[in-house]
Design a protein around this motif. Structure first.
Motif, PDB file in Angstrom:
ATOM      1  N   PRO B 410     195.721  25.409  26.733  1.00 46.22           N
ATOM      2  CA  PRO B 410     195.815  26.878  26.806  1.00 46.22           C
ATOM      3  C   PRO B 410     194.615  27.495  27.536  1.00 46.22           C
ATOM      4  O   PRO B 410     194.761  28.470  28.268  1.00 46.22           O
ATOM      5  N   HIS B 415     198.172  29.645  29.228  1.00 43.51           N
ATOM      6  CA  HIS B 415     199.405  29.755  28.452  1.00 43.51           C
ATOM      7  C   HIS B 415     199.335  28.859  27.233  1.00 43.51           C
ATOM      8  O   HIS B 415     198.740  27.787  27.284  1.00 43.51           O
ATOM      9  N   MET B 416     200.033  29.293  26.160  1.00 45.89           N
ATOM     10  CA  MET B 416     200.192  28.398  25.021  1.00 45.89           C
ATOM     11  C   MET B 416     201.275  27.377  25.368  1.00 45.89           C
ATOM     12  O   MET B 416     202.266  27.696  26.017  1.00 45.89           O
ATOM     13  N   ASP B 418     204.300  24.707  24.115  1.00 44.09           N
ATOM     14  CA  ASP B 418     205.378  24.861  23.134  1.00 44.09           C
ATOM     15  C   ASP B 418     205.014  24.088  21.865  1.00 44.09           C
ATOM     16  O   ASP B 418     205.073  22.858  21.827  1.00 44.09           O
ATOM     17  N   GLU B 419     204.606  24.835  20.820  1.00 43.10           N
ATOM     18  CA  GLU B 419     204.087  24.207  19.605  1.00 43.10           C
ATOM     19  C   GLU B 419     205.117  23.265  18.958  1.00 43.10           C
ATOM     20  O   GLU B 419     204.789  22.182  18.482  1.00 43.10           O
ATOM     21  N   CYS B 487     204.024  24.310  30.192  1.00 41.39           N
ATOM     22  CA  CYS B 487     202.875  25.145  29.852  1.00 41.39           C
ATOM     23  C   CYS B 487     202.168  25.652  31.112  1.00 41.39           C
ATOM     24  O   CYS B 487     201.692  26.782  31.160  1.00 41.39           O
ATOM     25  N   GLY B 491     204.574  30.729  29.628  1.00 51.03           N
ATOM     26  CA  GLY B 491     204.501  30.662  28.177  1.00 51.03           C
ATOM     27  C   GLY B 491     203.690  31.831  27.660  1.00 51.03           C
ATOM     28  O   GLY B 491     203.147  32.624  28.429  1.00 51.03           O
ATOM     29  N   GLU B 492     203.604  31.883  26.360  1.00 49.21           N
ATOM     30  CA  GLU B 492     202.864  32.948  25.705  1.00 49.21           C
ATOM     31  C   GLU B 492     201.419  32.962  26.229  1.00 49.21           C
ATOM     32  O   GLU B 492     200.798  31.909  26.393  1.00 49.21           O
ATOM     33  N   LYS B 493     200.889  34.169  26.513  1.00 47.82           N
ATOM     34  CA  LYS B 493     199.521  34.255  27.028  1.00 47.82           C
ATOM     35  C   LYS B 493     198.533  33.754  25.973  1.00 47.82           C
ATOM     36  O   LYS B 493     198.656  34.069  24.792  1.00 47.82           O
ATOM     37  N   ALA B 494     197.578  32.980  26.429  1.00 45.68           N
ATOM     38  CA  ALA B 494     196.551  32.505  25.510  1.00 45.68           C
ATOM     39  C   ALA B 494     195.382  33.490  25.523  1.00 45.68           C
ATOM     40  O   ALA B 494     195.035  34.042  26.556  1.00 45.68           O
ATOM     41  N   THR B 495     194.767  33.690  24.354  1.00 51.86           N
ATOM     42  CA  THR B 495     193.576  34.531  24.297  1.00 51.86           C
ATOM     43  C   THR B 495     192.369  33.717  24.751  1.00 51.86           C
ATOM     44  O   THR B 495     192.476  32.510  24.972  1.00 51.86           O
TER      45      THR B 495
END
Lengths: 291, 525
Positions: B410, B415-416, B418-419, B487, B491-495
């Motif tokens: 990430p 990006h995160m 896929d967990e 990834c 994907g979801e934005k990573a902080t």
């Protein structure tokens, strides 16, 4: 990558590494082909050698220009110094492998081979030896007959070569002090003397090899003695050659006006390499020739 | 003369795009990515070779490949995994992480860094081209023992030269890492404040510089014995084939720590983050790594107990080997103590972290069994050895790199991953891994020799189970490739912090970090 004054210099993208990889790859592939008698081998090897030399000249040329252009600060210089010292350490370990082989054979495996009568009954061992199936050793520096070999005594050419190399370590140090004092003429003379001593060493070494092959029956194939003798002294000679080339390039750079009393990393690196080569020779003189 | 020209060059940066960007890059992040991609490709290639081995061993008798090709597969599988997958993978992590962790603008010698990588694809090509020669690839085992390697064809020469190139790459890369750690730390980043990953790589790099040249010397002796008439390994000329084994393992034993120490570093980063506690016993961890590195130089002959050494040698190497359990035990204890009463969560990196601690310990304990001389006379060159080193190399080094990938991906991509798929990847990997390799302990204890394409009927069941596990394990790794690809693509934005309050300078940077980071060094308090 722009380098603001005072910050660590980060070079732009460079094509020299990939050129070096192509050169090294071709050189080694060609060598593999050549020793297996494939016709293309020597050609591939020559191509690889030319490309590698082109890379070395281009890459080091770039670094020299950047250095003379004042792009390197002390921080970068420290990186260069450290990396040179670690590089020399890797070279020390390379020689350590061959010295280790020599010690193992002399101290352990040859006596074991002589002790057990299972494999080669009647083999007496001792040092020098070309093994139970090899030529028989006689006194050093003695002309040989069929089935014999002689070794090179330490107090002829090897002793004088020791004197030459140790003196060259002194002369390169004098040159270094001259550089630090900004005495260019003195620097050029002593550096030139150092390179000349290196060349004289190599000349004697070549004469010694010819003598060994022609008169003493001592070759690379003379059992484990010949193998350790020629591989150790041969790799050392190769390193003297590299060191002499480095110092010769430095000499030309000095004549071209490069380096200053407080900015001359390349000179120091070359000098360190030269001291390393000398130190290895002292080890060789003691363990290969004298003992 | 060139002063003006250089200064001029400096102002308009011309950066190649497309393929040439990657070929000429001097950026540690680009080079780290190249290393990791190369390592993954080699991992799949070496894995495919392993599956050829397991296909042949699925049932007794000879059915899939001929024995000579089987020998080439065992040999090249190992060479590819050691020198193509694990070592470059770890260097990829070093390239990405060390400058970020110590607050450096890049590696100390960026052009040399590029060369360290770009030697590798050429070395791999040289190694693979050995399959095209008359005698095929090297077939003497990855240890390249004389006199077998004296007898092979041109494939052995190509292997020797590939080893030379790999050695150059490793030594140059290691010099770069050492100099970076010594000379590029941000103000306030004292040695005893460095993340453990940096420490493990510093010591690994020292090991590399110390032993790769020795290996280069050993294969050079092989080369001259093969083609230039020397007698290093020929008793008729006064040499000794066992000499090769001594030199090889003087390199080979530190080499196994070269592969595992950076993995220890990764685990030491993951476990504190997901336990929400600082690493337990930082100083003792550093000393343990140094202790392991020191011991690695003086235990090599425990790989050669059955070769016929004097009794005093056998006993010395046995006791010295037992000592390794002490610093290694310190590390295991500290990881467990870090988790003790921590506020633990089990995201994918942590699953791999805990998995490695558990599974590596199994490999460590079987290593202790092998280190006992009289016991080794029974286990030597059996499948027990194969099981042992896969527990340390796969479920140690390789799984630590997988965990490290999930941990820092990430940060690298922004990006995160896929967990859910990540968790699937972990469970499938560790289950199939155990199915593949645990039965090999029993096979080895019952006496099944390694590197033989056929076996007695009594070994059938465990071999069937092992082969099923191996194929499952292999296919699962395609999922890993897919997760990473997905990834990178989105994907979801990573902080910036990605995880819950992780420790380290890399988490102070945005995700993904800008192309150049820490051009002005951060101040570490």
């Amino acid at each position: 990558m722009s380098s603001t004054p005072g910050s660590y210099y980060l070079p732009n993208p460079s094509h020299w590494p990939i050129v070096g990889s192509i050169g090294l790859f071709s050189l080694l592939l060609g060598l593999a082909l050549a020793i297996n008698e494939v016709n293309a081998g020597p050609w591939v090897m020559t191509f690889g050698g030319v490309v590698t030399v082109y890379m070395l000249a281009g890459w080091f040329g770039t670094v020299a220009r950047e250095s003379e252009g004042g792009l390197y600060n002390d921080h970068v210089g420290m990186s260069f110094r450290m990396s040179m010292l670690w590089f020399i350490f890797s070279e020390v370990m390379f020689f350590a492998g061959f010295f280790g082989a020599l010690f193992y054979v002399r101290v352990l495996s040859v006596p074991w081979l002589a002790e057990t009568d299972l494999l080669w009954p009647g083999y007496a061992g001792g040092w020098p030896t070309a093994g139970p199936a090899g030529a028989v050793p006689i006194l050093p520096d003695t002309p040989v007959q069929e089935g014999q070999f002689s070794t090179i005594g330490p107090w002829g050419i090897p002793f004088w070569n020791t004197v030459i190399l140790l003196s060259s370590s002194v002369t390169v140090t004098i040159a270094h002090h001259a550089l630090k004092a900004d005495h260019r003429a003195k620097l050029i003379i002593w550096l030139a003397i150092t390179v000349a001593l290196g060349v004289i060493f190599l000349f004697f070494q070549a004469a010694e090899y010819i003598h060994a092959y022609k008169d003493l029956g001592l070759t690379l194939g003379t059992g484990v003695y010949g193998a350790t003798f020629f591989m150790l002294t041969g790799f050392h000679g190769a390193h003297v050659t590299i060191g002499a080339i480095i110092l010769a390039v430095i000499l030309f750079r000095v004549i071209a006006g490069h380096f200053s009393p407080d900015n001359h990393f390349a000179f120091e690196a070359g000098a360190w390499y030269w001291h390393f080569v000398d130190t290895v020779w002292v080890g060789l003189f003691i363990f290969v020739y004298v003992l | 003369m060139a002063t003006a020209e250089v200064a001029h060059h400096d102002h308009h940066d011309h950066h190649p795009t497309g393929l040439m960007r990657w070929v000429t890059t001097t950026n540690h992040k680009d080079i780290g990515t190249l290393y990791l991609i190369f390592a993954f490709i080699m991992f799949l290639l070496g894995g495919a070779m392993a599956l050829v081995i397991r296909a042949e061993l699925f049932q007794p008798g000879l059915q899939v490949v001929d024995p000579h090709f089987f020998n080439q597969m065992t040999t090249v599988h190992a060479l590819v995994m050691v020198f193509g997958a694990i070592m470059p993978g770890m260097v990829g992590f070093a390239n990405w992480q060390i400058p970020l962790m110590i607050g450096a603008p890049d590696m100390a010698l960026p052009r040399l860094n590029n060369w360290s990588f770009w030697i590798l694809p050429f070395a791999a090509t040289l190694l693979m081209s050995s399959f095209l020669t008359g005698g095929g690839g090297p077939a003497a085992g990855w240890t390249l023992y004389a006199p077998l390697t004296i007898q092979g064809g041109m494939g052995v020469d190509l292997t020797i030269f590939a080893v030379h190139m790999l050695g150059v790459s490793s030594v140059l890369g290691a010099i770069n890492i050492i100099v970076t750690v010594f000379n590029m730390r941000a103000p306030g980043m004292h040695f005893m404040k460095m993340p453990l990953f940096v420490w493990t790589w510093l010591i690994t790099a020292f090991l590399l510089i110390a032993v790769m040249p020795v290996f280069a010397g050993a294969v050079t002796m092989l080369l001259t014995d093969r083609h230039f008439g020397t007698a290093f390994f020929d008793p008729a000329g006064g040499g000794d084939p066992v000499l090769f084994q001594h030199i090889f393992w003087f390199f080979g034993h530190p080499e196994v720590y070269i592969m595992i120490l950076p993995a220890f570093g990764i685990i030491s980063a993951i476990i504190p983050t997901f336990s929400r506690k600082p690493l337990f016993g930082y100083t003792s961890m550093v000393l343990a790594v140094a202790g392991i590195a020191f011991l690695s130089f003086i235990v090599w002959a425990h790989h050669m107990f059955t070769v016929g050494m004097p009794l005093v040698g056998e006993i010395y190497f046995m006791y010295a080997t037992m000592l390794i359990a002490v610093p290694t035990g310190v590390k295991i204890f500290n990881w467990v103590a870090t988790m003790w009463r921590g506020s633990m969560t089990f995201e994918t990196p942590m699953l791999f972290g805990v998995g490695v601690v558990f599974l590596f310990t199994i490999g460590g304990l079987s290593g202790l069994m092998l280190g006992i001389t009289p016991a080794d006379f029974q286990y030597h060159d059996t499948y027990f050895v194969v099981a042992h080193f896969h527990y340390v190399l796969f479920s140690g080094s390789a799984m630590a790199m997988m965990g490290g990938t999930y941990y820092w991906l990430p940060k690298w991509t922004g990006h995160m991953y896929d967990e859910k798929l990540g968790k699937w990847h972990f469970w499938l990997t560790s289950i199939f891994f155990n199915i593949a390799f645990f039965p090999q302990h029993f096979l080895g204890l019952a006496g099944m020799p390694r590197r033989i394409p056929d076996y007695a009927l009594q070994f059938t069941e465990f071999n069937v189970i092992s082969s099923i596990g191996a194929f499952g394990l292999g296919i699962t790794q395609l999922l890993f490739g897919y997760i990473v690809y997905k990834c990178i693509k989105g994907g979801e934005k990573a902080t910036s912090e990605v995880w819950d309050n992780p420790e380290g300078l890399e988490w102070t940077l945005p995700s993904p970090p800008p192309y150049h980071t820490f051009e002005t060094p951060p101040v570490v308090k």
